[in-house]
Motif scaffolding. Structure first.
Motif, PDB file in Angstrom:
ATOM      1  N   GLY A  92       0.674  -1.326   0.005  1.00  0.00           N
ATOM      2  CA  GLY A  92      -0.011  -0.056  -0.091  1.00  0.00           C
ATOM      3  C   GLY A  92       1.011   0.852  -0.160  1.00  0.00           C
ATOM      4  O   GLY A  92       0.156   2.247  -0.553  1.00  0.00           O
ATOM      5  N   LEU A  93       2.120   1.385   0.619  1.00  0.00           N
ATOM      6  CA  LEU A  93       3.199   2.326   1.069  1.00  0.00           C
ATOM      7  C   LEU A  93       3.749   2.678  -0.789  1.00  0.00           C
ATOM      8  O   LEU A  93       3.235   3.957  -1.222  1.00  0.00           O
ATOM      9  CB  LEU A  93       3.623   2.465   1.579  1.00  0.00           C
ATOM     10  CG  LEU A  93       5.021   3.475   1.894  1.00  0.00           C
ATOM     11  CD1 LEU A  93       4.124   4.687   2.298  1.00  0.00           C
ATOM     12  CD2 LEU A  93       6.301   2.735   3.127  1.00  0.00           C
ATOM     13  N   VAL A  94       3.528   1.003  -0.844  1.00  0.00           N
ATOM     14  CA  VAL A  94       4.638   1.926  -2.495  1.00  0.00           C
ATOM     15  C   VAL A  94       3.798   2.210  -3.511  1.00  0.00           C
ATOM     16  O   VAL A  94       3.605   2.994  -4.484  1.00  0.00           O
ATOM     17  CB  VAL A  94       5.591   0.437  -3.334  1.00  0.00           C
ATOM     18  CG1 VAL A  94       5.271  -0.037  -4.384  1.00  0.00           C
ATOM     19  CG2 VAL A  94       6.331   0.150  -1.932  1.00  0.00           C
ATOM     20  N   THR A  95       2.485   1.520  -3.200  1.00  0.00           N
ATOM     21  CA  THR A  95       1.567   2.255  -4.414  1.00  0.00           C
ATOM     22  C   THR A  95       0.749   3.487  -3.763  1.00  0.00           C
ATOM     23  O   THR A  95       1.025   4.669  -5.054  1.00  0.00           O
ATOM     24  CB  THR A  95       0.032   1.649  -4.276  1.00  0.00           C
ATOM     25  OG1 THR A  95       0.418  -0.095  -4.307  1.00  0.00           O
ATOM     26  CG2 THR A  95      -0.958   1.977  -4.410  1.00  0.00           C
ATOM     27  N   LEU A  96       1.402   3.833  -2.922  1.00  0.00           N
ATOM     28  CA  LEU A  96       0.749   5.589  -2.790  1.00  0.00           C
ATOM     29  C   LEU A  96       2.065   6.126  -3.056  1.00  0.00           C
ATOM     30  O   LEU A  96       1.519   7.166  -4.246  1.00  0.00           O
ATOM     31  CB  LEU A  96       0.727   5.930  -1.551  1.00  0.00           C
ATOM     32  CG  LEU A  96       0.376   6.992  -1.016  1.00  0.00           C
ATOM     33  CD1 LEU A  96      -0.876   7.746  -0.706  1.00  0.00           C
ATOM     34  CD2 LEU A  96       0.595   7.326   1.161  1.00  0.00           C
ATOM     35  N   VAL A  97       3.049   5.741  -2.815  1.00  0.00           N
ATOM     36  CA  VAL A  97       4.292   6.532  -4.146  1.00  0.00           C
ATOM     37  C   VAL A  97       4.164   6.364  -5.223  1.00  0.00           C
ATOM     38  O   VAL A  97       4.590   7.960  -6.077  1.00  0.00           O
ATOM     39  CB  VAL A  97       5.285   5.969  -2.967  1.00  0.00           C
ATOM     40  CG1 VAL A  97       7.160   6.791  -4.117  1.00  0.00           C
ATOM     41  CG2 VAL A  97       6.051   6.041  -2.199  1.00  0.00           C
TER      42      VAL A  97
END
Length: 346
Positions: free
Chosen positions: A303-308
């Motif tokens: 989810g964090l990678v997707t947000l970035v």
């Protein structure tokens, strides 16, 4: 909760690839049907110009889909690539051959070489979306189960075949609509009319195939059929139907305004309707989102990678699409699209 969010991200990524990559596949479809070297030369020049700035970028969506699948939903990934290995392998080969054909045909000067690589590009543009659609149909019909083995005929069922044909029709629609818009931008009315007529024909094929698919899923994929006529799935079916009417209306208007946005809405809404119809399953009715999800920590990092990616990559991709559709990138002279350009090869 987080597994559901990542599942939505996966669905949106599939929809983005269906629209972005689908437009490129559609351009290849019309390349295949453009005619002989002399008759189809001008259409193929327009196709080359339209695809050149974005064809590699559109594959970013496919990579994103695969990363989310094998990282966020490893059980789902394993079952899909086991049961549907043949259509997915053929789609992968088609993607490679398509890219090679498109990249190599333009710089060649010999007509025989251009025809060879052009045929490779065009045929792969037809077969790749068909096999990707067939694999999706195997998922929708619930044939990708824990008991499924690596057979060669798991995709040979009515839902898979119809999903495959529908995928080809979607790509043909998108390709024709965007090519017509490019022809208008370059003030080439005959090519504009040429691709508008093909867009309307593809739109009619989409409607017919969508109706047939809905009827067939009643018996072959009952969970998806129920989801398509109830709840959120029905909402997106209605949105897709309204976008179909808007696309037809736009294509009959002299300006053709909003035709690209409407066509994208047709395809994106249809893909999202399918995903919403499967809830709460990744594979009806054997694997739920929660059961197929990876470790909670993995999902959090994903989810964090997707947000970035949304913050850094998405705006750049949107800007590239805007620059391309507004003619701010590679220039194309009117003379290149006029009949009888000096130096044309036959």
């Amino acid at each position: 909760m987080i597994a559901g969010v990542i599942a939505v991200v996966l669905l949106l990524a599939v929809a983005a690839y269906a629209c972005g990559g689908g437009t490129d596949y559609g351009a290849g479809f019309w390349d295949l049907t453009a005619g002989g070297a002399e008759r189809g030369e001008r259409s193929r020049r327009l196709i080359d110009h339209a695809m050149a700035p974005v064809w590699e970028v559109n594959n970013v969506w496919l990579i994103f889909v695969l990363v989310i699948m094998w990282t966020g939903f490893p059980v789902f990934f394993q079952r899909v690539f086991t049961a549907m290995w043949l259509p997915l392998a053929l789609a992968a080969v088609g993607t490679v051959l398509r890219g090679a054909g498109f990249a190599l045909r333009k710089p060649l000067t010999r007509l025989a070489g251009r025809r060879l690589y052009g045929a490779m590009f065009a045929v792969s543009s037809l077969l790749t979306p068909f096999f990707l659609g067939a694999a999706a149909g195997g998922v929708a019909s619930g044939r990708v189960t824990a008991r499924a083995t690596a057979s060669t005929d798991a995709w040979s069922n009515p839902t898979s075949l119809l999903f495959g044909f529908l995928a080809v029709a979607f790509t043909a629609l998108l390709g024709a609509v965007f090519l017509a818009a490019d022809a208008r931008r370059f003030a080439v009315p005959d090519l504009d009319g040429h691709f508008r007529r093909r867009a309307l024909a593809a739109l009619a094929a989409v409607v017919v195939l969508a109706v047939i698919t809905l009827v067939v899923t009643h018996g072959d994929a009952p969970h998806v059929w129920h989801g398509l006529i109830h709840g959120v799935g029905l909402v997106f079916v209605i949105v897709s139907a309204l976008a179909t009417l808007a696309t037809a209306w736009s294509l009959t208007r002299p300006s053709g305004a909003w035709s690209r946005g409407a066509a994208v809405a047709v395809v994106a809404s249809a893909v999202i309707a399918w995903g919403m119809a499967q809830r709460p399953y990744l594979i009806p009715v054997s694997l739920t989102v929660a059961e197929g999800a990876g470790a909670h920590t993995t999902l959090r990092w994903l989810g964090l990678v997707t947000l970035v990616a949304v913050v850094l990559v998405f705006p750049a991709v949107v800007l590239l699409y805007w620059l391309d559709t507004h003619g701010e990138l590679e220039s194309l002279t009117d003379a290149e699209l006029r009949p009888g350009r000096p130096g044309d090869e036959v």
